[in-house]
Design an enzyme around this catalytic site. Structure first.
Site, PDB file in Angstrom:
ATOM      1  N   ASN A  43      38.456  11.959  56.239  1.00 55.24           N
ATOM      2  CA  ASN A  43      37.654  10.786  55.887  1.00 55.24           C
ATOM      3  C   ASN A  43      38.449   9.513  56.168  1.00 55.24           C
ATOM      4  O   ASN A  43      39.675   9.473  56.029  1.00 55.24           O
ATOM      5  CB  ASN A  43      37.115  10.842  54.447  1.00 55.24           C
ATOM      6  CG  ASN A  43      38.171  11.037  53.382  1.00 55.24           C
ATOM      7  OD1 ASN A  43      39.221  11.613  53.628  1.00 55.24           O
ATOM      8  ND2 ASN A  43      37.891  10.557  52.193  1.00 55.24           N
ATOM      9  N   ILE A  44      37.716   8.504  56.616  1.00 56.55           N
ATOM     10  CA  ILE A  44      38.333   7.221  57.011  1.00 56.55           C
ATOM     11  C   ILE A  44      37.546   6.123  56.302  1.00 56.55           C
ATOM     12  O   ILE A  44      36.398   5.839  56.675  1.00 56.55           O
ATOM     13  CB  ILE A  44      38.271   7.022  58.544  1.00 56.55           C
ATOM     14  CG1 ILE A  44      38.895   8.227  59.282  1.00 56.55           C
ATOM     15  CG2 ILE A  44      38.958   5.726  58.952  1.00 56.55           C
ATOM     16  CD1 ILE A  44      38.643   8.247  60.793  1.00 56.55           C
ATOM     17  N   GLU A  45      38.153   5.557  55.266  1.00 61.22           N
ATOM     18  CA  GLU A  45      37.417   4.558  54.458  1.00 61.22           C
ATOM     19  C   GLU A  45      37.652   3.149  54.989  1.00 61.22           C
ATOM     20  O   GLU A  45      38.476   2.913  55.869  1.00 61.22           O
ATOM     21  CB  GLU A  45      37.837   4.697  52.996  1.00 61.22           C
ATOM     22  CG  GLU A  45      37.452   6.074  52.461  1.00 61.22           C
ATOM     23  CD  GLU A  45      37.721   6.249  50.978  1.00 61.22           C
ATOM     24  OE1 GLU A  45      38.445   5.424  50.376  1.00 61.22           O
ATOM     25  OE2 GLU A  45      37.191   7.231  50.412  1.00 61.22           O
ATOM     26  N   GLU A  56      33.750  15.368  57.920  1.00 59.92           N
ATOM     27  CA  GLU A  56      32.898  16.214  58.769  1.00 59.92           C
ATOM     28  C   GLU A  56      32.411  15.444  59.988  1.00 59.92           C
ATOM     29  O   GLU A  56      32.452  15.932  61.118  1.00 59.92           O
ATOM     30  CB  GLU A  56      31.671  16.700  57.980  1.00 59.92           C
ATOM     31  CG  GLU A  56      31.980  17.584  56.789  1.00 59.92           C
ATOM     32  CD  GLU A  56      32.191  16.821  55.497  1.00 59.92           C
ATOM     33  OE1 GLU A  56      32.774  15.715  55.525  1.00 59.92           O
ATOM     34  OE2 GLU A  56      31.773  17.335  54.441  1.00 59.92           O
ATOM     35  N   CYS A  92      28.105  15.648  52.219  1.00 61.25           N
ATOM     36  CA  CYS A  92      27.073  14.719  51.754  1.00 61.25           C
ATOM     37  C   CYS A  92      25.805  14.913  52.595  1.00 61.25           C
ATOM     38  O   CYS A  92      25.804  15.585  53.638  1.00 61.25           O
ATOM     39  CB  CYS A  92      27.577  13.280  51.842  1.00 61.25           C
ATOM     40  SG  CYS A  92      27.555  12.611  53.517  1.00 61.25           S
ATOM     41  N   CYS A  95      26.037  13.921  56.335  1.00 59.73           N
ATOM     42  CA  CYS A  95      26.740  14.919  57.154  1.00 59.73           C
ATOM     43  C   CYS A  95      25.865  16.145  57.398  1.00 59.73           C
ATOM     44  O   CYS A  95      25.869  16.716  58.485  1.00 59.73           O
ATOM     45  CB  CYS A  95      28.054  15.318  56.498  1.00 59.73           C
ATOM     46  SG  CYS A  95      29.286  14.005  56.597  1.00 59.73           S
TER      47      CYS A  95
HETATM   48  N1  THU Z   1      33.686  12.609  51.717  1.00 59.91           N
HETATM   49  C1  THU Z   1      33.899  13.358  52.853  1.00 59.91           C
HETATM   50  O1  THU Z   1      34.666  12.963  53.737  1.00 59.91           O
HETATM   51  N2  THU Z   1      33.245  14.528  52.966  1.00 59.91           N
HETATM   52  C2  THU Z   1      32.488  15.103  51.980  1.00 59.91           C
HETATM   53  O2  THU Z   1      32.027  16.229  52.154  1.00 59.91           O
HETATM   54  C3  THU Z   1      32.226  14.368  50.740  1.00 59.91           C
HETATM   55  C4  THU Z   1      32.773  12.996  50.672  1.00 59.91           C
HETATM   56  C5  THU Z   1      34.451  11.367  51.559  1.00 59.91           C
HETATM   57  C6  THU Z   1      33.699  10.092  51.631  1.00 59.91           C
HETATM   58  C7  THU Z   1      34.612   9.150  50.850  1.00 59.91           C
HETATM   59  O3  THU Z   1      35.633   8.686  51.716  1.00 59.91           O
HETATM   60  C8  THU Z   1      35.246  10.051  49.806  1.00 59.91           C
HETATM   61  O4  THU Z   1      35.071  11.375  50.278  1.00 59.91           O
HETATM   62  C9  THU Z   1      34.657   9.912  48.416  1.00 59.91           C
HETATM   63  O5  THU Z   1      33.288  10.019  48.444  1.00 59.91           O
END
Ligand code: THU
Length: 133
Positions: A43-45, A56, A92, A95
């Site tokens: 994940n890249i925020e 994903e 989510c 995804c």
């Molecule tokens: N996130 C994912 O990368 N994949 C998931 O299956 C659920 C959530 C990330 C999004 C965000 O950066 C962090 O988790 C918290 O929601």
């Protein structure tokens, strides 16, 4: 041949690259393509929040941008950054919809779990009655 166990380990490794200063929730994904290659993602925020990418979709973007469109399975590992994942991290809705664009609802497997316990779901189980092409 990549086993589910190996794929999960790749997801755990990919998780180390997570950029999650806002949520503190680190996620890694490992996407197994039909050609046998594994595409990983984290994940890249973002400070503006909405441009954030899930692990994903990072993995799917890497594969699709290399011309790969056929997939067998994805493993996901997520949880509080700096700790081992102790609960399964389910993809989510966005995804799940992206998976629906490229993956067969019955044969594509989504592997979720923790170090101790793993479970495989079909895409149809996680997104029933999907809007698809
Ligand atoms: N996130 C994912 O990368 N994949 C998931 O299956 C659920 C959530 C990330 C999004 C965000 O950066 C962090 O988790 C918290 O929601």
């Amino acid at each position: 041949m990549t086993s589910f166990e190996e794929l999960y380990r790749e997801a755990v490794k990919a998780r180390e690259m997570s950029y999650c200063p806002y949520s503190g929730f680190a996620v890694g994904a490992a996407l197994l393509a039909e050609n046998g290659k594994v595409y990983t993602g984290c994940n890249i925020e973002n400070a503006a929040y909405s441009p954030s990418l899930c692990a994903e979709r990072t993995a799917f973007a890497k594969a699709i941008s290399e011309g790969v469109h056929e997939f067998r399975a994805i493993a996901v590992a997520g949880g509080e950054a700096g700790r081992e994942p102790d609960k399964q991290c389910t993809p989510c809705g966005v995804c799940r919809q992206v998976m629906t664009e490229f993956c067969d609802p019955d044969s594509f497997k989504i592997l979720l779990g923790t170090t101790e316990c793993k479970k495989a779901f079909s895409l149809r189980e996680l997104l029933p009655e999907a809007f698809d092409k």
